[in-house]
Enzyme design. Structure first.
Site, PDB file in Angstrom:
ATOM      1  N   HIS A  10       0.811  -1.222   0.000  1.00 34.55           N
ATOM      2  CA  HIS A  10       0.000   0.000   0.000  1.00 34.55           C
ATOM      3  C   HIS A  10       0.845   1.272   0.000  1.00 34.55           C
ATOM      4  O   HIS A  10       0.313   2.381  -0.099  1.00 34.55           O
ATOM      5  CB  HIS A  10      -0.920  -0.025   1.222  1.00 34.55           C
ATOM      6  CG  HIS A  10      -2.121   0.832   1.096  1.00 34.55           C
ATOM      7  ND1 HIS A  10      -2.432   1.823   1.993  1.00 34.55           N
ATOM      8  CD2 HIS A  10      -3.093   0.869   0.158  1.00 34.55           C
ATOM      9  CE1 HIS A  10      -3.547   2.426   1.632  1.00 34.55           C
ATOM     10  NE2 HIS A  10      -3.965   1.868   0.517  1.00 34.55           N
ATOM     11  N   LYS A  23       3.030   4.407  -1.044  1.00 33.33           N
ATOM     12  CA  LYS A  23       2.991   5.281  -2.208  1.00 33.33           C
ATOM     13  C   LYS A  23       4.175   6.244  -2.126  1.00 33.33           C
ATOM     14  O   LYS A  23       4.145   7.209  -1.369  1.00 33.33           O
ATOM     15  CB  LYS A  23       1.656   6.016  -2.263  1.00 33.33           C
ATOM     16  CG  LYS A  23       0.486   5.049  -2.460  1.00 33.33           C
ATOM     17  CD  LYS A  23      -0.847   5.676  -2.161  1.00 33.33           C
ATOM     18  CE  LYS A  23      -1.972   4.692  -2.446  1.00 33.33           C
ATOM     19  NZ  LYS A  23      -1.954   3.541  -1.509  1.00 33.33           N
ATOM     20  N   HIS A  30      -8.898  10.737  -0.064  1.00 33.63           N
ATOM     21  CA  HIS A  30      -8.146   9.488  -0.128  1.00 33.63           C
ATOM     22  C   HIS A  30      -6.875   9.654   0.694  1.00 33.63           C
ATOM     23  O   HIS A  30      -6.104   8.729   0.890  1.00 33.63           O
ATOM     24  CB  HIS A  30      -7.814   9.131  -1.581  1.00 33.63           C
ATOM     25  CG  HIS A  30      -7.231   7.768  -1.728  1.00 33.63           C
ATOM     26  ND1 HIS A  30      -5.893   7.532  -1.886  1.00 33.63           N
ATOM     27  CD2 HIS A  30      -7.824   6.548  -1.716  1.00 33.63           C
ATOM     28  CE1 HIS A  30      -5.670   6.240  -1.984  1.00 33.63           C
ATOM     29  NE2 HIS A  30      -6.826   5.613  -1.883  1.00 33.63           N
ATOM     30  N   LYS A  42      -4.726  10.194   4.141  1.00 32.33           N
ATOM     31  CA  LYS A  42      -4.828   9.663   5.503  1.00 32.33           C
ATOM     32  C   LYS A  42      -3.980  10.534   6.421  1.00 32.33           C
ATOM     33  O   LYS A  42      -2.787  10.733   6.169  1.00 32.33           O
ATOM     34  CB  LYS A  42      -4.324   8.224   5.577  1.00 32.33           C
ATOM     35  CG  LYS A  42      -5.199   7.197   4.877  1.00 32.33           C
ATOM     36  CD  LYS A  42      -4.877   7.092   3.442  1.00 32.33           C
ATOM     37  CE  LYS A  42      -5.633   5.957   2.771  1.00 32.33           C
ATOM     38  NZ  LYS A  42      -5.648   6.127   1.306  1.00 32.33           N
TER      39      LYS A  42
END
Length: 621
Positions: free
Chosen positions: A308, A310, A539, A541
């Site tokens: 996950h 990025k 999107h 966090k």
């Protein structure tokens, strides 16, 4: 299934009850106002098979084409190299007909060490601006074909911190520790769409935090001032690209290649992904037409784990840069969603013969980044570890908070996940008076299984990490800290720029939700009027610790990690072992790293009070 609670009527759809970073198949959504965000149906996830890392680019040749740089990586293509079996993967993402999707990153800009290089880049900026037309765009994509990927991850509500910039450092009244005062950037009278802004000037608006939001199509132009699109990040104005790495979850290879300027589209590009079996085969097929693109599969040995993270690693002739962000490498994520980016300074090369340990920052960022890359156990990424050791990362002011799959004991237990966050907050965060009244805020786009009640994980080990402030530790039993969780409602999604399709990036399985109805008492709706992004579904966090009046922040974290044990880790074996399923990465902002005195808080002006952003003081307009 529709349920009624004190927070309104909400609908959930079927999916597996574990980690939510999986692709969506069907959406079951209602338009009842005040409900939980729409969820999506997804396939049950099978256990991750223990396959070796895919070394598609095992061989790289070192080519010395420039005296200023010795690591021009040139890929050696290995035809027919695919050592992994191909079948459905837990982290697979629905792809467009053009190929698989996955991945996202973030980046940072820094000044170059020598005056000579500064002058050279300055001249280059002028030339490119005049001749190439490369400048900050006023929209996301231009004429690129839209590619959609239904995914289950989404970022937490990001405060309007992209607007923040240091004003001055002064002593806080009634307390000895200073505060970093932040204010909104000046609004320019001429906010016309065709006004060309120098990207380097935009980078300065983010100093010293280097945190930015992505551009959003469909909002007032002034709210995109100081924001970036992926094309801006990869612009030649930031440097002459030699090679790059893209770490991500959902990737559209064809779209990604088009985001690079034409002059860089043949430069070596490594994509680090977590695909397996059929989804991996589709990704390989999508990458096959591009000879400069190589793939590296992340090892996922624990069930329900995902890749996950990025991140972008950008190697230039002029230096090296790291970008950590929250967006997948697909059109939708850079179009009308709220995303966050941290972009490092442009790191200069260390003098020849300098020990590899040199160039470290006070936040230990260099070694932490090396440790994170080493955890992949990839020959290909070891090449990048060698490159990073040759650069000076000492100007970095953020802490790296990463997660990698595994079971950790002893000292290794504090290297990853929420225990790493606890360790940094214990060593570097400042104690505050009446700390129990300082609120915890978490904002995310996906929710995992946390147990039958709040004491199982959320308000136990996880909260214990987040409430840590300095070495004056208090047991969790003595804490009365409020915990606010921000997650879009059905009405947020219905009225968003994307409409109901935005719910595809806000996964929350019905099986999980039915087991933790207690969680809904923590929820607050999404609101981001100060940044003009209330209708741009998050999107991003983010997690933070805010004062009772929301005018001070003790620390701030932007990360890929959603609210789940898979992302943050869970203690096992009587708290002697930490188990993490997924790869995650984020950066932590602590005032001590920005203040010479070594302690303090971030201070936010009234216009940016996070209460309003979180919906606590939502305007009735």
């Amino acid at each position: 299934m529709s349920l009624e609670s004190q927070h309104g009527k909400w609908t959930l759809s079927s999916s597996s009850d574990e980690e939510t970073d999986k692709p969506a198949e069907k959406k079951n959504i209602t338009s009842h106002k005040g409900g939980t965000a729409p969820s999506i149906k997804k396939e049950a996830v099978s256990d991750s098979d223990k396959t070796d890392i895919d070394e598609e680019i095992v061989a790289f040749q070192t080519v010395n084409k420039s005296p200023s740089h010795s690591h021009h990586l040139k890929p050696v293509k290995k035809k027919g190299s695919s050592r992994d079996s191909v079948s459905p993967s837990s982290s697979s993402c629905h792809t467009s007909p053009r190929g698989p999707l996955k991945k996202d990153q973030s980046h940072k800009q820094h000044s170059i060490g020598s005056e000579a290089r500064k002058f050279a880049l300055s001249e280059k900026r002028k030339r490119l601006s005049d001749d190439s037309g490369w400048c900050v765009s006023s929209s996301d994509e231009g004429s690129d074909t839209e590619v959609k990927c239904k995914q289950e991850e989404q970022k937490p509500v990001k405060a309007e911190s992209h607007c923040l910039k240091p004003k001055d450092i002064s002593a806080k009244a009634g307390r000895g520790s200073p505060s970093v005062h932040l204010k909104s950037p000046k609004k320019h009278a001429s906010d016309s769409k065709n006004e060309d802004l120098d990207m380097w000037d935009l980078l300065k608006t983010g100093e010293p935090f280097r945190f930015y939001l992505t551009k959003v199509t469909g909002i007032t132009a002034k709210y995109n001032t100081g924001a970036f699109h992926i094309k801006d990040i990869l612009s030649p104005l930031f440097g002459t690209l030699v090679s790059s790495v893209q770490f991500n979850y959902c990737i559209d290879v064809e779209w990604l290649v088009k985001q690079y300027p034409k002059e860089f589209r043949s430069k070596p590009l490594l994509i680090v992904h977590g695909e397996k079996r059929e989804s991996k085969a589709r990704l390989h097929e999508a990458a096959h037409p591009y000879e400069h693109v190589r793939l590296c599969q992340a090892k996922l040995d624990i069930a329900y784990g995902t890749h996950h993270t990025k991140m972008m690693l950008l190697l230039y002739e002029e230096g090296f840069r790291v970008v950590i962000h929250t967006a997948n490498l697909i059109f939708d994520d850079w179009h009308q969603k709220t995303q966050g980016i941290w972009m490092s300074p442009l790191y200069p090369r260390l003098p020849k013969g300098t020990p590899a340990a040199d160039g470290e920052s006070e936040t230990n960022f260099k070694q932490d980044l090396i440790d994170y890359l080493t955890s992949y156990q990839s020959t290909t990424l070891k090449e990048w570890v060698t490159i990073i050791k040759e650069y000076d990362l000492s100007e970095t002011r953020v802490f790296l908070i990463g997660s990698t799959p595994g079971r950790y004991v002893g000292k290794d237990k504090n290297k990853w996940g929420h225990l790493k966050l606890r360790k940094i907050l214990s060593e570097h965060a400042s104690s505050v008076a009446s700390s129990d009244t300082w609120r915890l805020i978490g904002q995310f786009s996906s929710i995992g299984s946390m147990g039958a009640d709040k004491s199982k994980w959320l308000c136990a080990e996880f909260m214990e990490s987040l409430v840590t402030l300095g070495k004056q530790y208090k047991s969790l039993a003595n804490h009365q800290t409020a915990f606010h969780l921000i997650y879009p409602t059905v009405d947020n999604v219905r009225t968003s720029l994307e409409g109901y399709p935005a719910g595809g990036s806000l996964p929350y399985s019905i099986q999980t939700a039915q087991k933790q109805l207690w969680l809904h008492s923590f929820f607050h709706k999404w609101s981001a009027d100060a940044s003009g992004r209330t209708r741009a579904m998050p999107h991003i966090k983010t997690y933070m610790r805010a004062s009772p009046d929301f005018q001070e922040i003790a620390w701030f974290l932007v990360t890929s990690a959603n609210l789940s044990k898979a992302a943050w880790g869970a203690l096992e074996k009587n708290n002697t072992q930490l188990m993490i399923r997924s790869y995650e990465l984020g950066v932590l902002f602590v005032p001590s790293a920005f203040i010479d005195h070594g302690s303090g808080t971030f201070h936010t002006p009234e216009l940016l009070i996070h209460m309003e952003i979180c919906g606590f003081l939502h305007r009735s307009s």
